[in-house]
Write a protein that holds these residues in place. Structure first.
Motif, PDB file in Angstrom:
ATOM      1  N   GLU A   1       0.493  -4.675 -20.277  1.00  0.00           N
ATOM      2  CA  GLU A   1       0.196  -4.590 -18.854  1.00  0.00           C
ATOM      3  C   GLU A   1       0.336  -5.965 -18.251  1.00  0.00           C
ATOM      4  O   GLU A   1      -0.097  -6.955 -18.829  1.00  0.00           O
ATOM      5  CB  GLU A   1      -1.220  -4.075 -18.647  1.00  0.00           C
ATOM      6  CG  GLU A   1      -1.481  -3.778 -17.195  1.00  0.00           C
ATOM      7  CD  GLU A   1      -2.503  -2.648 -17.028  1.00  0.00           C
ATOM      8  OE1 GLU A   1      -2.727  -2.258 -15.895  1.00  0.00           O
ATOM      9  OE2 GLU A   1      -3.055  -2.202 -18.050  1.00  0.00           O
TER      10      GLU A   1
ATOM     11  N   ARG B   1      -0.793   3.337 -13.929  1.00  0.00           N
ATOM     12  CA  ARG B   1      -0.863   1.869 -14.021  1.00  0.00           C
ATOM     13  C   ARG B   1      -0.107   1.212 -12.866  1.00  0.00           C
ATOM     14  O   ARG B   1       0.615   0.224 -13.053  1.00  0.00           O
ATOM     15  CB  ARG B   1      -0.305   1.396 -15.365  1.00  0.00           C
ATOM     16  CG  ARG B   1      -0.796   2.251 -16.510  1.00  0.00           C
ATOM     17  CD  ARG B   1      -0.159   1.856 -17.793  1.00  0.00           C
ATOM     18  NE  ARG B   1      -0.847   0.687 -18.296  1.00  0.00           N
ATOM     19  CZ  ARG B   1      -1.040   0.434 -19.564  1.00  0.00           C
ATOM     20  NH1 ARG B   1      -0.589   1.244 -20.482  1.00  0.00           N
ATOM     21  NH2 ARG B   1      -1.656  -0.649 -19.930  1.00  0.00           N
ATOM     22  N   VAL B   2      -0.277   1.803 -11.708  1.00  0.00           N
ATOM     23  CA  VAL B   2       0.448   1.332 -10.519  1.00  0.00           C
ATOM     24  C   VAL B   2      -0.222   0.067  -9.985  1.00  0.00           C
ATOM     25  O   VAL B   2      -1.428   0.037  -9.802  1.00  0.00           O
ATOM     26  CB  VAL B   2       0.457   2.435  -9.435  1.00  0.00           C
ATOM     27  CG1 VAL B   2       1.014   1.908  -8.118  1.00  0.00           C
ATOM     28  CG2 VAL B   2       1.261   3.642  -9.927  1.00  0.00           C
ATOM     29  N   HIS B   3       0.551  -0.962  -9.801  1.00  0.00           N
ATOM     30  CA  HIS B   3      -0.002  -2.178  -9.210  1.00  0.00           C
ATOM     31  C   HIS B   3       1.115  -3.014  -8.572  1.00  0.00           C
ATOM     32  O   HIS B   3       2.296  -2.739  -8.771  1.00  0.00           O
ATOM     33  CB  HIS B   3      -0.799  -3.004 -10.223  1.00  0.00           C
ATOM     34  CG  HIS B   3      -0.024  -3.422 -11.440  1.00  0.00           C
ATOM     35  ND1 HIS B   3       0.360  -2.550 -12.426  1.00  0.00           N
ATOM     36  CD2 HIS B   3       0.443  -4.630 -11.812  1.00  0.00           C
ATOM     37  CE1 HIS B   3       1.025  -3.201 -13.368  1.00  0.00           C
ATOM     38  NE2 HIS B   3       1.093  -4.473 -13.013  1.00  0.00           N
ATOM     39  N   SER B   4       0.685  -4.007  -7.794  1.00  0.00           N
ATOM     40  CA  SER B   4       1.649  -4.865  -7.096  1.00  0.00           C
ATOM     41  C   SER B   4       1.488  -6.301  -7.561  1.00  0.00           C
ATOM     42  O   SER B   4       0.409  -6.710  -7.992  1.00  0.00           O
ATOM     43  CB  SER B   4       1.431  -4.813  -5.575  1.00  0.00           C
ATOM     44  OG  SER B   4       1.591  -3.495  -5.105  1.00  0.00           O
TER      45      SER B   4
ATOM     46  N   GLN C   1       2.010   6.611  -6.895  1.00  0.00           N
ATOM     47  CA  GLN C   1       0.912   7.455  -7.399  1.00  0.00           C
ATOM     48  C   GLN C   1       1.182   8.922  -7.096  1.00  0.00           C
ATOM     49  O   GLN C   1       0.969   9.790  -7.943  1.00  0.00           O
ATOM     50  CB  GLN C   1      -0.420   7.001  -6.792  1.00  0.00           C
ATOM     51  CG  GLN C   1      -1.002   5.837  -7.579  1.00  0.00           C
ATOM     52  CD  GLN C   1      -1.879   4.912  -6.751  1.00  0.00           C
ATOM     53  OE1 GLN C   1      -1.979   5.053  -5.524  1.00  0.00           O
ATOM     54  NE2 GLN C   1      -2.510   3.949  -7.408  1.00  0.00           N
TER      55      GLN C   1
ATOM     56  N   HIS D   1      -0.507  -8.465 -15.320  1.00  0.00           N
ATOM     57  CA  HIS D   1      -1.374  -8.728 -14.172  1.00  0.00           C
ATOM     58  C   HIS D   1      -1.273 -10.173 -13.801  1.00  0.00           C
ATOM     59  O   HIS D   1      -1.327 -11.054 -14.650  1.00  0.00           O
ATOM     60  CB  HIS D   1      -2.836  -8.425 -14.526  1.00  0.00           C
ATOM     61  CG  HIS D   1      -3.178  -6.980 -14.326  1.00  0.00           C
ATOM     62  ND1 HIS D   1      -3.031  -6.357 -13.118  1.00  0.00           N
ATOM     63  CD2 HIS D   1      -3.660  -6.043 -15.177  1.00  0.00           C
ATOM     64  CE1 HIS D   1      -3.414  -5.073 -13.234  1.00  0.00           C
ATOM     65  NE2 HIS D   1      -3.798  -4.871 -14.497  1.00  0.00           N
TER      66      HIS D   1
ATOM     67  N   SER E   1       6.174  -3.840  -6.697  1.00  0.00           N
ATOM     68  CA  SER E   1       5.202  -2.861  -7.189  1.00  0.00           C
ATOM     69  C   SER E   1       5.832  -2.105  -8.340  1.00  0.00           C
ATOM     70  O   SER E   1       7.055  -1.910  -8.375  1.00  0.00           O
ATOM     71  CB  SER E   1       4.786  -1.885  -6.082  1.00  0.00           C
ATOM     72  OG  SER E   1       4.018  -2.569  -5.117  1.00  0.00           O
TER      73      SER E   1
ATOM     74  N   ARG F   1       2.723   1.680  -3.408  1.00  0.00           N
ATOM     75  CA  ARG F   1       1.793   2.123  -4.472  1.00  0.00           C
ATOM     76  C   ARG F   1       1.398   3.589  -4.251  1.00  0.00           C
ATOM     77  O   ARG F   1       1.325   4.373  -5.191  1.00  0.00           O
ATOM     78  CB  ARG F   1       0.556   1.225  -4.523  1.00  0.00           C
ATOM     79  CG  ARG F   1       0.833  -0.156  -5.119  1.00  0.00           C
ATOM     80  CD  ARG F   1      -0.458  -0.893  -5.479  1.00  0.00           C
ATOM     81  NE  ARG F   1      -1.362  -0.995  -4.349  1.00  0.00           N
ATOM     82  CZ  ARG F   1      -1.281  -1.927  -3.384  1.00  0.00           C
ATOM     83  NH1 ARG F   1      -0.333  -2.846  -3.442  1.00  0.00           N
ATOM     84  NH2 ARG F   1      -2.140  -1.940  -2.378  1.00  0.00           N
TER      85      ARG F   1
ATOM     86  N   PRO G   1       2.565  -9.761  -1.441  1.00  0.00           N
ATOM     87  CA  PRO G   1       2.881  -8.625  -2.323  1.00  0.00           C
ATOM     88  C   PRO G   1       4.372  -8.313  -2.195  1.00  0.00           C
ATOM     89  O   PRO G   1       4.856  -8.096  -1.092  1.00  0.00           O
ATOM     90  CB  PRO G   1       2.046  -7.472  -1.765  1.00  0.00           C
ATOM     91  CG  PRO G   1       1.135  -8.051  -0.747  1.00  0.00           C
ATOM     92  CD  PRO G   1       1.633  -9.410  -0.371  1.00  0.00           C
TER      93      PRO G   1
ATOM     94  N   ASP H   1       0.845  -1.210   0.000  1.00  0.00           N
ATOM     95  CA  ASP H   1       0.000   0.000   0.000  1.00  0.00           C
ATOM     96  C   ASP H   1       0.873   1.250   0.000  1.00  0.00           C
ATOM     97  O   ASP H   1       0.627   2.195  -0.760  1.00  0.00           O
ATOM     98  CB  ASP H   1      -0.897   0.044   1.246  1.00  0.00           C
ATOM     99  CG  ASP H   1      -2.009  -1.000   1.178  1.00  0.00           C
ATOM    100  OD1 ASP H   1      -2.241  -1.546   0.073  1.00  0.00           O
ATOM    101  OD2 ASP H   1      -2.630  -1.261   2.229  1.00  0.00           O
TER     102      ASP H   1
ATOM    103  N   GLY I   1       5.057   0.979 -11.699  1.00  0.00           N
ATOM    104  CA  GLY I   1       4.241   2.019 -12.295  1.00  0.00           C
ATOM    105  C   GLY I   1       4.932   2.523 -13.542  1.00  0.00           C
ATOM    106  O   GLY I   1       6.109   2.224 -13.790  1.00  0.00           O
TER     107      GLY I   1
END
Ligand code: GLN
Length: 297
Positions: free
Chosen positions: A291, A264-267, A258, A293, A278, A254, A275, A251, A280
């Motif tokens: 991307e 396109r921020v994700h872990s 941001q 995922h 991370s 990310r 997790p 968290d 971006g």
């Protein structure tokens, strides 16, 4: 002493018992240390359990065992550790490469799949594990790898020579020695991320490793903050920033990405379902964007 008392089996069983309270993998440690003394691989030990050990081999094994019991990581005692199928020299100047860090390599390779001749920057390379794994897979990549420790970089440079992989190594406090200017397609790092004073630092092999490579400020986020803050100025538009972090820092990381304007921020989760990475993208026009995922487990 009977033949059985001097056999490989005997010494391995005795060592495993002694290591039990000190290691999460006592049998494996014992096998690796004995195989190292004998200059054989572990399968040879398995094939010849009745084989007697010469006194010099017993001495060698007992000396390594003593150091292991005093908390030295097996990788330092052997002088090497495998990462991404590359055998890498490691010394107490470098963190021992962790298997979960292969997630960072995998993620980078997927991200780079449609990008020919990418320019990469790896910050805090230690033994060079990440940069070398990437160069092994992507000979077309131009890779700069930094570390604040000249001793660590000497180990990394030796590993690069050994595997004939061409990397530019720079002594640098994060970006200090990197010119400003948006030149990199991807910046990546496995920085120190454990909170100073975290009792975890006292566990297992961690006390023997360079604390500078493990802990970073009161929340373990200092290095991650500096790396994220400095990245936009060094990334091309559409470039990526990819970071390993602690399993409870997703968290926070990310949020930092941001706040710095990354999109396109994700872990992503490691093989334990935690997790661990991370990433971006710096806003701007991109070609061939993919991307990545992974479904949460
Ligand atoms: N993941 C490592 C550990 O928990 C820490 C590595 C790091 O701080 N980069 O042992």
């Amino acid at each position: 002493m009977t033949a059985e008392a001097r056999s490989i089996r005997h010494w391995l069983e005795q060592a495993t018992r002694r290591l039990d309270a000190h290691s999460e993998s006592p049998r494996l440690d014992a096998e690796l240390l004995l195989a190292h003394c004998l200059q054989r691989d572990r399968s040879w030990l398995m094939a010849w359990p009745e084989h007697p050990l010469e006194p010099e081999m017993v001495d060698c094994f007992q000396a390594l065992l003593r150091q292991r019991l005093e908390g030295q990581p097996v990788a330092y005692l052997l002088g090497e550790r495998e990462f991404w199928s590359l055998s890498l020299a490691v010394t107490p100047a470098t963190l021992v490469p962790r298997p979960e860090t292969e997630l960072l390599v995998e993620t980078a390779l997927e991200w780079l799949a449609d990008r020919p001749a990418p320019r990469l920057l790896e910050l805090g390379t230690g033994s060079g594990a990440i940069a070398l794994a990437l160069k092994k897979e992507r000979a077309d990549a131009d890779i700069t790898a930094t570390d604040i420790s000249p001793r660590a970089l000497a180990v990394a440079a030796g590993n690069a020579r050994r595997h004939r992989l061409d990397i530019r190594f720079l002594v640098s406090d994060w970006y200090a020695a990197i010119d400003g200017g948006a030149v990199f397609d991807l910046i990546l790092s496995n920085p120190p991320y454990i909170a100073a004073g975290d009792p975890f630092l006292q566990r297992g092999d961690l006390p023997a490793e360079p604390q500078q490579a493990l802990c970073s400020g009161p929340e373990g986020l200092e290095a991650l903050r500096r790396i994220i803050a400095g990245a936009p100025g060094r990334l091309k538009s559409g470039g990526g920033l990819m970071l390993e972090h602690g399993y409870r820092q997703g968290d926070a990381v990310r949020g930092l990405l941001q706040a710095e304007g990354f999109e396109r921020v994700h872990s992503l989760e490691d093989f334990s379902g935690l997790p661990r990475v991370s990433l971006g993208t710096k806003p701007g026009p991109v070609q061939g964007e993919v991307e990545i995922h992974r479904p949460p487990s």
